[in-house]
Write an enzyme that holds these catalytic residues in place. Structure first.
Site, PDB file in Angstrom:
ATOM      1  N   CYS A 177       1.017  -1.138  -0.033  1.00 12.82           N
ATOM      2  CA  CYS A 177      -0.458   0.318   0.389  1.00 12.82           C
ATOM      3  C   CYS A 177       0.541   1.153   0.222  1.00 12.82           C
ATOM      4  O   CYS A 177       0.449   2.357   0.209  1.00 12.82           O
ATOM      5  CB  CYS A 177      -1.304   0.124   1.269  1.00 12.82           C
ATOM      6  SG  CYS A 177      -2.119  -1.153   1.264  1.00 12.82           S
TER       7      CYS A 177
ATOM      8  N   HIS B 299      -3.545   6.937   1.923  1.00 12.57           N
ATOM      9  CA  HIS B 299      -3.421   5.505   1.853  1.00 12.57           C
ATOM     10  C   HIS B 299      -5.230   5.571   2.415  1.00 12.57           C
ATOM     11  O   HIS B 299      -5.580   4.996   3.867  1.00 12.57           O
ATOM     12  CB  HIS B 299      -3.081   3.949   2.326  1.00 12.57           C
ATOM     13  CG  HIS B 299      -3.815   2.948   1.762  1.00 12.57           C
ATOM     14  ND1 HIS B 299      -4.114   2.561   0.968  1.00 12.57           N
ATOM     15  CD2 HIS B 299      -3.660   1.685   2.769  1.00 12.57           C
ATOM     16  CE1 HIS B 299      -4.040   1.463   0.912  1.00 12.57           C
ATOM     17  NE2 HIS B 299      -3.872   0.505   1.883  1.00 12.57           N
TER      18      HIS B 299
ATOM     19  N   ASN C 133     -10.411  -1.104  -0.496  1.00 12.85           N
ATOM     20  CA  ASN C 133      -8.396  -0.074   0.276  1.00 12.85           C
ATOM     21  C   ASN C 133      -8.710  -1.095  -1.430  1.00 12.85           C
ATOM     22  O   ASN C 133      -8.195  -2.534  -1.906  1.00 12.85           O
ATOM     23  CB  ASN C 133      -8.199  -0.967   1.136  1.00 12.85           C
ATOM     24  CG  ASN C 133      -6.459  -0.797   1.201  1.00 12.85           C
ATOM     25  OD1 ASN C 133      -5.932  -0.691  -0.086  1.00 12.85           O
ATOM     26  ND2 ASN C 133      -6.295  -1.773   2.603  1.00 12.85           N
TER      27      ASN C 133
HETATM   28  N1  ACO Z   1     -18.737  -9.804   8.594  1.00 10.39           N
HETATM   29  C1  ACO Z   1     -19.462  -9.787  10.132  1.00 10.39           C
HETATM   30  N2  ACO Z   1     -18.670 -10.026  10.808  1.00 10.39           N
HETATM   31  C2  ACO Z   1     -17.511 -10.255  10.973  1.00 10.39           C
HETATM   32  C3  ACO Z   1     -16.616  -9.926   9.492  1.00 10.39           C
HETATM   33  C4  ACO Z   1     -17.255  -9.481   8.535  1.00 10.39           C
HETATM   34  N3  ACO Z   1     -17.211  -8.980   7.278  1.00 10.39           N
HETATM   35  N4  ACO Z   1     -15.250 -10.060   9.840  1.00 10.39           N
HETATM   36  C5  ACO Z   1     -14.897 -10.663  11.242  1.00 10.39           C
HETATM   37  N5  ACO Z   1     -15.946 -10.358  11.353  1.00 10.39           N
HETATM   38  C6  ACO Z   1     -16.702 -10.688  13.000  1.00 10.39           C
HETATM   39  C7  ACO Z   1     -15.091 -11.719  13.797  1.00 10.39           C
HETATM   40  O1  ACO Z   1     -14.977 -12.822  13.095  1.00 10.39           O
HETATM   41  C8  ACO Z   1     -15.820 -10.997  14.983  1.00 10.39           C
HETATM   42  O2  ACO Z   1     -16.569 -11.784  15.910  1.00 10.39           O
HETATM   43  P1  ACO Z   1     -16.328 -12.958  17.364  1.00 10.39           P
HETATM   44  O3  ACO Z   1     -15.821 -11.486  17.886  1.00 10.39           O
HETATM   45  O4  ACO Z   1     -16.988 -13.560  17.299  1.00 10.39           O
HETATM   46  O5  ACO Z   1     -14.780 -13.388  16.949  1.00 10.39           O
HETATM   47  C9  ACO Z   1     -15.657  -9.840  15.154  1.00 10.39           C
HETATM   48  O6  ACO Z   1     -16.690  -9.541  13.990  1.00 10.39           O
HETATM   49  C10 ACO Z   1     -14.857  -8.964  15.274  1.00 10.39           C
HETATM   50  O7  ACO Z   1     -13.376  -8.769  15.123  1.00 10.39           O
HETATM   51  P2  ACO Z   1     -12.518  -7.986  14.956  1.00 10.39           P
HETATM   52  O8  ACO Z   1     -11.396  -8.585  13.583  1.00 10.39           O
HETATM   53  O9  ACO Z   1     -12.127  -8.455  15.939  1.00 10.39           O
HETATM   54  O10 ACO Z   1     -13.163  -6.734  14.158  1.00 10.39           O
HETATM   55  P3  ACO Z   1     -12.432  -5.071  13.770  1.00 10.39           P
HETATM   56  O11 ACO Z   1     -13.444  -4.440  14.997  1.00 10.39           O
HETATM   57  O12 ACO Z   1     -10.955  -5.099  14.705  1.00 10.39           O
HETATM   58  O13 ACO Z   1     -12.771  -5.086  13.038  1.00 10.39           O
HETATM   59  C11 ACO Z   1     -10.717  -4.926  11.397  1.00 10.39           C
HETATM   60  C12 ACO Z   1     -11.708  -5.739  11.907  1.00 10.39           C
HETATM   61  C13 ACO Z   1     -12.035  -3.722  10.488  1.00 10.39           C
HETATM   62  C14 ACO Z   1     -10.170  -5.348   9.970  1.00 10.39           C
HETATM   63  C15 ACO Z   1     -10.015  -3.836  11.890  1.00 10.39           C
HETATM   64  O14 ACO Z   1      -9.177  -4.492  12.642  1.00 10.39           O
HETATM   65  C16 ACO Z   1      -9.555  -2.885  11.138  1.00 10.39           C
HETATM   66  O15 ACO Z   1      -9.836  -1.892  10.057  1.00 10.39           O
HETATM   67  N6  ACO Z   1      -7.520  -3.079  10.727  1.00 10.39           N
HETATM   68  C17 ACO Z   1      -6.597  -2.046   9.934  1.00 10.39           C
HETATM   69  C18 ACO Z   1      -6.462  -3.106   8.788  1.00 10.39           C
HETATM   70  C19 ACO Z   1      -7.118  -2.148   7.561  1.00 10.39           C
HETATM   71  O16 ACO Z   1      -7.504  -1.657   7.592  1.00 10.39           O
HETATM   72  N7  ACO Z   1      -6.602  -3.673   6.803  1.00 10.39           N
HETATM   73  C20 ACO Z   1      -5.975  -3.270   4.934  1.00 10.39           C
HETATM   74  C21 ACO Z   1      -5.089  -3.521   4.763  1.00 10.39           C
HETATM   75  S1  ACO Z   1      -3.699  -2.811   5.401  1.00 10.39           S
HETATM   76  C22 ACO Z   1      -3.324  -1.983   4.856  1.00 10.39           C
HETATM   77  O17 ACO Z   1      -3.417  -1.287   3.919  1.00 10.39           O
HETATM   78  C23 ACO Z   1      -2.863  -1.002   5.545  1.00 10.39           C
END
Ligand code: ACO
Length: 324
Positions: free
Chosen positions: A112, A249, A279
């Protein structure tokens, strides 16, 4: 002294739009979950176009907008982690598609941050005095790099391409840069693992799909990249008033909210379009840049100053402050 400037911008995305509701028909997710955690509502997904097709659309638009002939292009850099193939590179495929016979062309892999690293590289190529015109493109078909049975990553990404024509200039437009990598944390965001396979090796697995530690990446962006941006602004004695926009980004709207707070600049100066594209990795910043020009927010007359910042796999992160 020869300097460089961004003279034209362009972007292109596949026509097919896949909404969060569309995704909810094929996996256990919802518009509410995706939109509330990431800001993403739609993403463009290629039906039959490759990464080099998307990049070639951008390259052709840049030639059209600038009236520069393909034969005048000295180099083409495509930042991508979803190339059509390792060899030939996506950039040489673009070269062939637009007929830029005099250009040298290569891909740059920095996830990215790829577009930022490519633009910083292009600036130095032009400053060397050896080259006068180059195409710098970020292009991805990320839809082929996600495991569509993994809802935790499949909902985040999309396909698209954006790019710039960079040309020699007698005035300085690239005012500051800060580029970084930390390979020791590489395993927190991976894709496209190619294992050993020779009869003389211990076999190891291929793993094409993106895997990430979402929380770790979230924290890395908010804490470290924000601090780095703040430092870069301070280093050149800028205040928030000196920057018209900060184009970061487009991973996640919540990351942008928190980064704006940490950097201490109004969120209004951080345009966002991940709602429409998801993304798109190396393509996200040039798509946003091109849309800001299309909307009239950026005039491209040298009167405005922007900060561009990418961050992601590697880990990699980097920012440029550019007059545009
Ligand atoms: N739909 C519904 N539920 C979901 C989904 C989905 N698509 N994906 C995960 N869940 C569930 C999980 O199973 C989990 O359930 P559980 O609590 O029963 O185990 C729950 O949602 C919470 O999951 P988390 O992974 O803890 O969710 P979080 O609030 O951390 O959000 C996210 C995840 C959005 C990816 C967040 O961590 C984030 O924004 N991270 C930044 C990373 C990013 O954007 N990466 C992109 C690539 S890297 C880059 O470009 C820099």
């Amino acid at each position: 002294m020869v300097y460089s400037r961004i003279s034209h911008v362009a972007h292109y995305a596949p026509k097919q739009v896949v909404s969060n509701d569309d995704l909810a028909t094929i996996m256990d997710t919802s518009d509410d979950w995706i939109a509330s955690r990431t800001g993403i509502k739609n993403r463009h997904i290629s039906e039959n176009e490759t990464t080099s097709d998307l990049a070639s659309h951008v390259a052709a638009q840049l030639l059209f907008k600038s009236s520069v002939q393909a034969s005048e292009i000295d180099f083409i850099i495509v930042a991508t982690i979803t190339p059509d193939s390792m060899m030939p590179s996506t950039a040489t495929r673009v070269q062939a598609q637009i007929g830029a016979a005099n250009a040298f062309a290569f891909d740059l892999t920095a996830a990215c941050s790829g577009f930022i690293f490519a633009l910083a590289t292009a600036d130095k190529l032009i400053q060397s005095g050896l080259y006068r015109k180059g195409l710098v493109i970020g292009a991805e078909t990320f839809s082929k790099a996600v495991d569509w049975s993994d809802r935790s990553t499949a909902v985040l990404f999309g396909d698209g391409a954006g790019g710039v024509l960079i040309e020699a200039s007698d005035k300085r437009h690239f005012l500051a840069e800060s580029l970084h990598s930390d390979g020791s944390r590489g395993e927190s965001l991976t894709s496209g693992k190619i294992g050993l396979s020779s009869p003389f090796s211990q076999k190891s697995e291929n793993d094409p799909y993106v895997k990430m530690d979402g929380r770790a990446i979230f924290d890395f962006a908010v804490r470290e990249v924000s601090a780095n941006i703040k430092q870069l602004i301070t280093d050149i004695n800028f205040s928030s008033d000196d920057l018209d926009y900060l184009l970061l980004h487009q991973a996640n709207n919540r990351i942008l909210d928190k980064m704006a707070k940490k950097i201490g600049i109004s969120r209004e100066k951080f345009p966002a379009n991940m709602m429409e594209y998801g993304n798109t990795s190396a393509a996200s910043i040039p798509i946003l840049l091109s849309e800001c020009v299309d909307k009239g927010m950026l005039k491209m007359d040298g009167s405005q100053t922007i900060l561009l910042s990418g961050f992601g796999g590697g880990l990699t992160w980097g920012s440029l402050i550019v007059k545009i």
